[in-house]
Write an enzyme that holds these catalytic residues in place. Structure first.
Site, PDB file in Angstrom:
ATOM      1  N   GLU A  45      16.478  63.623  70.205  1.00  0.00           N
ATOM      2  CA  GLU A  45      17.272  62.520  70.753  1.00  0.00           C
ATOM      3  C   GLU A  45      18.100  62.964  71.950  1.00  0.00           C
ATOM      4  O   GLU A  45      18.245  62.236  72.924  1.00  0.00           O
ATOM      5  CB  GLU A  45      18.167  61.915  69.670  1.00  0.00           C
ATOM      6  CG  GLU A  45      17.420  61.079  68.642  1.00  0.00           C
ATOM      7  CD  GLU A  45      16.597  59.956  69.248  1.00  0.00           C
ATOM      8  OE1 GLU A  45      16.916  59.508  70.372  1.00  0.00           O
ATOM      9  OE2 GLU A  45      15.624  59.532  68.612  1.00  0.00           O
ATOM     10  N   TYR A 128      24.569  55.632  71.133  1.00  0.00           N
ATOM     11  CA  TYR A 128      23.126  55.558  70.927  1.00  0.00           C
ATOM     12  C   TYR A 128      22.629  56.696  70.023  1.00  0.00           C
ATOM     13  O   TYR A 128      21.951  56.484  69.018  1.00  0.00           O
ATOM     14  CB  TYR A 128      22.338  55.598  72.255  1.00  0.00           C
ATOM     15  CG  TYR A 128      20.906  55.949  71.976  1.00  0.00           C
ATOM     16  CD1 TYR A 128      20.061  54.995  71.446  1.00  0.00           C
ATOM     17  CD2 TYR A 128      20.452  57.266  72.111  1.00  0.00           C
ATOM     18  CE1 TYR A 128      18.765  55.329  71.070  1.00  0.00           C
ATOM     19  CE2 TYR A 128      19.165  57.605  71.744  1.00  0.00           C
ATOM     20  CZ  TYR A 128      18.325  56.634  71.224  1.00  0.00           C
ATOM     21  OH  TYR A 128      17.063  56.972  70.827  1.00  0.00           O
ATOM     22  N   ASP A 146      19.381  51.399  73.365  1.00  0.00           N
ATOM     23  CA  ASP A 146      19.096  52.284  74.500  1.00  0.00           C
ATOM     24  C   ASP A 146      18.515  51.392  75.603  1.00  0.00           C
ATOM     25  O   ASP A 146      18.528  50.169  75.484  1.00  0.00           O
ATOM     26  CB  ASP A 146      18.109  53.382  74.093  1.00  0.00           C
ATOM     27  CG  ASP A 146      16.721  52.822  73.891  1.00  0.00           C
ATOM     28  OD1 ASP A 146      16.607  51.638  73.527  1.00  0.00           O
ATOM     29  OD2 ASP A 146      15.743  53.543  74.120  1.00  0.00           O
TER      30      ASP A 146
END
Length: 368
Positions: A45, A128, A146
DNA sequence: TACACGTGGAT
DNA sequence: TATCCAAGTGT
């Protein structure tokens, strides 16, 4: 959510169902989808922040081999971590990951948190990323917004305004929260992003393949191209820089960017400086080296761009008059240093050929 | 809020 | 070639 179209909105349950059905047959096989290791999800991520999937894949695989666990990462040195990140950009992400790993080891019993609030304490983990780790790695019911989700939801609802700014930003988060199912948040969130990445693309979206084409307001009103209404970014400005290649008995001069620097902190580079419009290269090179140069030979010109600058980098072989700032390293050592992409290109040139690249043209004047 | 952060792929 | 922009965050 404001809707301007006349399309009847589908229920959340219906949207989930159709999206998940689509995802079952269209999900890409990505390395981080083959694991549920929260550490791996975290790494992926962070790498994926503002970075394309195809770019991330090789970095992710190398990283997981080199730092297989949060413990391994926590025990690693900044230099090694930056080296593994070299070329990916946004280097504060790498430093944040390292700091975060140490925090997890020290304060969180070595376990990556499953709740958004605790995740947010980790450096480099914003709204996020916290939602992504919580949902994807732990199955926590957490929303994510996102760039993909933003685009999909804006089009679905025909939402006007800039999704990066309030009030639409908050509205998108509420919309995403209402959509995430209590169970299966991981799959749902990934499906929503996948839809944005593969179908609901910024340009030329594949509406005819979209599981949400029925309820989509943008499609009904043919406004796919206008939504979302993202503010256009500032034009990058031109910047001219010079880099000094200084060799001494097979060693090359490099400098480490200070830890607190805004850009490239902790990375190594060839001494470089900005050069003014009509400034003599030798003068700028002297500034880069901290001492005047006695000889200047133009080797090559590189173009690169970073965030908001389009940079022309002229590389010069030169001889400093006195002891310059920096450190001399062998070509082998040069290989092991983390360098910004443009400087890495120069270094690779040096080490692969074993000597300086052939001058681009004839020697330029030398300026004592 | 508005910027600043890197880089390379896609069109 | 130029521009956009990609699984954002920190200040």
């Amino acid at each position: 959510m404001a809707r301007t179209g006349k399309t009847t909105s589908a229920s959340s349950a219906e949207l989930r169902r159709t999206l998940l059905a689509w995802y079952r047959t269209h999900a890409r096989d990505l390395p981080w989808r083959r694991t549920s290791d929260p550490y791996a999800i975290w790494v992926s991520e962070v790498m994926l922040q503002q970075t394309q999937v195809a770019t991330v894949i090789p970095y992710f695989e190398r990283w997981m081999r080199r730092f297989p666990t949060v413990t391994a990462l926590a025990r690693s040195r900044t230099d090694d971590v930056l080296h593994a990140w070299q070329g990916l950009g946004y280097y504060s992400r790498a430093r944040g990951l390292l700091e975060g790993a140490r925090m997890v080891e020290r304060e969180l019993g070595g376990r990556i948190p499953g709740d958004v609030a605790t995740l947010r304490r980790l450096p480099g983990v914003g709204p996020y990323t916290a939602g992504a780790i919580a949902s994807i790695a732990h199955g926590t019911r957490a929303a994510i917004v996102d760039g993909n989700v933003e685009r999909v939801l804006c089009r679905l609802d025909g939402a006007r305004g800039d999704p990066r700014k309030q009030p639409l930003k908050a509205e998108l988060w509420r919309r995403a929260e209402a959509l995430v199912p209590a169970r299966g948040a991981s799959t749902f969130n990934q499906a929503l992003m996948e839809l944005g990445a593969m179908v609901c693309t910024p340009k030329a979206p594949g509406c005819e393949r979209c599981p949400w084409q029925g309820p989509c307001v943008a499609r009904a009103s043919s406004r796919q191209a206008e939504l979302p209404e993202v503010a256009q970014r500032a034009r990058p400005s031109a910047l001219h820089t010079v880099a000094a290649l200084v060799e001494r008995r097979g060693h090359w001069l490099v400098k480490q960017v200070p830890a607190g620097a805004l850009r490239w902190a902790g990375l190594w580079s060839f001494p470089h400086a900005e050069i003014a419009a009509r400034e003599a290269p030798a003068r700028a090179l002297g500034r880069a080296l901290g001492t005047p140069v006695t000889q200047v030979e133009h080797l090559r010109t590189l173009q690169h761009s970073i965030t908001r600058f389009r940079i022309t980098l002229d590389v010069y072989r030169c001889s400093p008059r006195a002891r310059p700032d920096g450190r001399y390293v062998t070509p082998t050592q040069l290989q092991a240093l983390a360098m910004p992409a443009a400087h890495r290109r120069i270094a690779d040139d040096l080490t692969s050929v074993g000597r300086a690249p052939v001058p681009a043209r004839a020697k330029t004047r030398s300026r004592p």
